[in-house]
Enzyme design. Sequence first.
Site, PDB file in Angstrom:
ATOM      1  N   LYS A  72     -10.047   6.226  -4.619  1.00  0.00           N
ATOM      2  CA  LYS A  72      -9.099   7.274  -4.263  1.00  0.00           C
ATOM      3  C   LYS A  72      -7.705   6.785  -4.601  1.00  0.00           C
ATOM      4  O   LYS A  72      -7.372   5.621  -4.351  1.00  0.00           O
ATOM      5  CB  LYS A  72      -9.193   7.620  -2.779  1.00  0.00           C
ATOM      6  CG  LYS A  72      -8.340   8.822  -2.394  1.00  0.00           C
ATOM      7  CD  LYS A  72      -8.628   9.295  -0.973  1.00  0.00           C
ATOM      8  CE  LYS A  72      -7.914   8.465   0.053  1.00  0.00           C
ATOM      9  NZ  LYS A  72      -8.070   9.028   1.413  1.00  0.00           N
TER      10      LYS A  72
ATOM     11  N   LYS B  90      -3.575   7.298  -4.157  1.00  0.00           N
ATOM     12  CA  LYS B  90      -2.497   7.868  -3.359  1.00  0.00           C
ATOM     13  C   LYS B  90      -1.418   8.378  -4.308  1.00  0.00           C
ATOM     14  O   LYS B  90      -0.834   7.609  -5.085  1.00  0.00           O
ATOM     15  CB  LYS B  90      -1.904   6.811  -2.426  1.00  0.00           C
ATOM     16  CG  LYS B  90      -2.851   6.355  -1.326  1.00  0.00           C
ATOM     17  CD  LYS B  90      -3.000   7.416  -0.264  1.00  0.00           C
ATOM     18  CE  LYS B  90      -3.778   6.904   0.932  1.00  0.00           C
ATOM     19  NZ  LYS B  90      -3.881   7.908   2.002  1.00  0.00           N
TER      20      LYS B  90
ATOM     21  N   ASP C  22      -7.256  16.817   5.804  1.00  0.00           N
ATOM     22  CA  ASP C  22      -7.100  15.528   6.478  1.00  0.00           C
ATOM     23  C   ASP C  22      -6.094  15.671   7.618  1.00  0.00           C
ATOM     24  O   ASP C  22      -6.464  15.850   8.769  1.00  0.00           O
ATOM     25  CB  ASP C  22      -6.657  14.452   5.489  1.00  0.00           C
ATOM     26  CG  ASP C  22      -6.388  13.107   6.174  1.00  0.00           C
ATOM     27  OD1 ASP C  22      -6.784  12.949   7.338  1.00  0.00           O
ATOM     28  OD2 ASP C  22      -5.783  12.227   5.547  1.00  0.00           O
TER      29      ASP C  22
ATOM     30  N   HIS D 171       0.871  -1.176   0.000  1.00  0.00           N
ATOM     31  CA  HIS D 171       0.000   0.000   0.000  1.00  0.00           C
ATOM     32  C   HIS D 171       0.904   1.221   0.000  1.00  0.00           C
ATOM     33  O   HIS D 171       1.476   1.610   1.016  1.00  0.00           O
ATOM     34  CB  HIS D 171      -0.894  -0.019   1.246  1.00  0.00           C
ATOM     35  CG  HIS D 171      -2.038   0.952   1.191  1.00  0.00           C
ATOM     36  ND1 HIS D 171      -3.123   0.772   0.370  1.00  0.00           N
ATOM     37  CD2 HIS D 171      -2.259   2.114   1.856  1.00  0.00           C
ATOM     38  CE1 HIS D 171      -3.976   1.768   0.538  1.00  0.00           C
ATOM     39  NE2 HIS D 171      -3.459   2.609   1.429  1.00  0.00           N
TER      40      HIS D 171
ATOM     41  N   GLU E 123     -14.085   5.927   3.620  1.00  0.00           N
ATOM     42  CA  GLU E 123     -13.066   5.006   3.114  1.00  0.00           C
ATOM     43  C   GLU E 123     -12.770   3.927   4.153  1.00  0.00           C
ATOM     44  O   GLU E 123     -11.616   3.579   4.427  1.00  0.00           O
ATOM     45  CB  GLU E 123     -11.789   5.745   2.732  1.00  0.00           C
ATOM     46  CG  GLU E 123     -11.127   6.549   3.827  1.00  0.00           C
ATOM     47  CD  GLU E 123      -9.808   7.167   3.396  1.00  0.00           C
ATOM     48  OE1 GLU E 123      -8.858   6.396   3.169  1.00  0.00           O
ATOM     49  OE2 GLU E 123      -9.736   8.390   3.279  1.00  0.00           O
TER      50      GLU E 123
ATOM     51  N   ASP F  51      -5.344  11.614  -3.011  1.00  0.00           N
ATOM     52  CA  ASP F  51      -4.795  12.002  -1.712  1.00  0.00           C
ATOM     53  C   ASP F  51      -3.313  12.290  -1.898  1.00  0.00           C
ATOM     54  O   ASP F  51      -2.532  11.394  -2.237  1.00  0.00           O
ATOM     55  CB  ASP F  51      -4.998  10.881  -0.697  1.00  0.00           C
ATOM     56  CG  ASP F  51      -4.530  11.264   0.693  1.00  0.00           C
ATOM     57  OD1 ASP F  51      -4.084  12.412   0.884  1.00  0.00           O
ATOM     58  OD2 ASP F  51      -4.619  10.417   1.603  1.00  0.00           O
TER      59      ASP F  51
ATOM     60  N   LYS G 171     -11.572  11.575  11.118  1.00  0.00           N
ATOM     61  CA  LYS G 171     -10.979  10.320  11.570  1.00  0.00           C
ATOM     62  C   LYS G 171     -11.085  10.264  13.084  1.00  0.00           C
ATOM     63  O   LYS G 171     -10.680  11.206  13.771  1.00  0.00           O
ATOM     64  CB  LYS G 171      -9.510  10.231  11.139  1.00  0.00           C
ATOM     65  CG  LYS G 171      -9.318  10.177   9.635  1.00  0.00           C
ATOM     66  CD  LYS G 171      -7.839  10.088   9.268  1.00  0.00           C
ATOM     67  CE  LYS G 171      -7.659   9.960   7.756  1.00  0.00           C
ATOM     68  NZ  LYS G 171      -6.238   9.909   7.364  1.00  0.00           N
TER      69      LYS G 171
ATOM     70  N   GLU H 260      -7.291  15.683  -1.712  1.00  0.00           N
ATOM     71  CA  GLU H 260      -7.113  15.580  -0.261  1.00  0.00           C
ATOM     72  C   GLU H 260      -5.736  16.062   0.174  1.00  0.00           C
ATOM     73  O   GLU H 260      -4.724  15.606  -0.340  1.00  0.00           O
ATOM     74  CB  GLU H 260      -7.318  14.124   0.179  1.00  0.00           C
ATOM     75  CG  GLU H 260      -7.162  13.897   1.665  1.00  0.00           C
ATOM     76  CD  GLU H 260      -7.497  12.473   2.074  1.00  0.00           C
ATOM     77  OE1 GLU H 260      -7.171  12.101   3.218  1.00  0.00           O
ATOM     78  OE2 GLU H 260      -8.078  11.732   1.251  1.00  0.00           O
TER      79      GLU H 260
END
Length: 369
Positions: free
Chosen positions: A163, A165, A245, A18, A323, A194, A269, A220
């Site tokens: 989304k 990255k 964020d 990831h 998410e 993001d 979050k 983001e």
Amino acid sequence: MYKDIETILVSIPTIRPHKMAVATMHTQTLVLVKITADDGLVGWGEATTIGGLGYGEESPESIKTNIDNYFAPLMKSLPSASLAHILLAIKTNIQGNRFAKCAIQTALLDIHAQRLGLPLSEVLGGRLRDSVPVLWVLASGDTDKDIAEAQQMIAAKRHNVFKLKIGSRTVEDDVEHVLAIKQALGANISIRVDVNQAWTELEANKGIDLLQKGGVDLIEQPCTVYNDDAMARLTRKFDIAIMADESLKGPESAYTLAKRNAASVFAVKIAQSGGLLESCEVGNLAKLAGIDLYGGTMLEGPVGTIASAHVFSTFENLAYGTELFGPLLLTEQILKTPLQYENFELTIPSTPGLGIELDESKIDNLRFK
């Protein structure tokens, strides 16, 4: 009132690397908190982070140390205190440690809701939805792999919003990668990006302009948390949604961001906000300021994920969905009954408390050595 407070580190490999601007994850270390009340009720919480100290100032090891040596002794010194008094004592006597505070608060609220015989969402003000939409993050870094992965998710009716990255490559390379995926998936599929604070304001102006023209829906945290002025200028300049964020760290920062018009969307979050109650406060501030909401994640396992879903179910405005895919990124299951993902959404349990049952034998086998 609470006879045992245990902090457990659980290490689980991810289904694939990831890749983010701040780190590339191959495993995730879940920080689980188990609180046992005098009457035998058990509450669970989670304080999972991303990439050790690559993302924030708390690590799995520091969270465990601080809970074991500061939170637990404080709580045990208040045997007859109410839930509200315990939470106030923690807030008064322990500075920072938002992730650890969230885990403790979640476990306490889990017990409180069980005692009342209510789902956690009802304790938080009442749910407005029984499920929440869940996007999927494409983060392999490989354009063809990301397209194939997205197409599989759409076909399986698991995710239809994605989304990406970005931020670890040049702006031009990142834009080319994103727009190739957008073109392959088509106009009806929502694509967000993001940046994880990776762009300067100059780079952000260039990248956002190209992404907006290419049909991307949301950007983001393009700039560092130390440059809210840039976030405000970008929010005013572009029609595309600019989401805060990393710069959103609870109600106080939400108030400041709203006052400065430094975002058009808040990524809420629970750990970053410092708890479930604080996340609800962020949601209320956003509502008053006319700011849209998005349910974020720290790539938690099922405990933090379902706790987040309970919170997000109470939001009147959840315009950009959530998410909450964290458990789907893990190769091992720690619940006796897995969370229910179907028709692009996550179902929120209606049983008391969090509404989940952990497999403690599986957790023991996965403990971080």
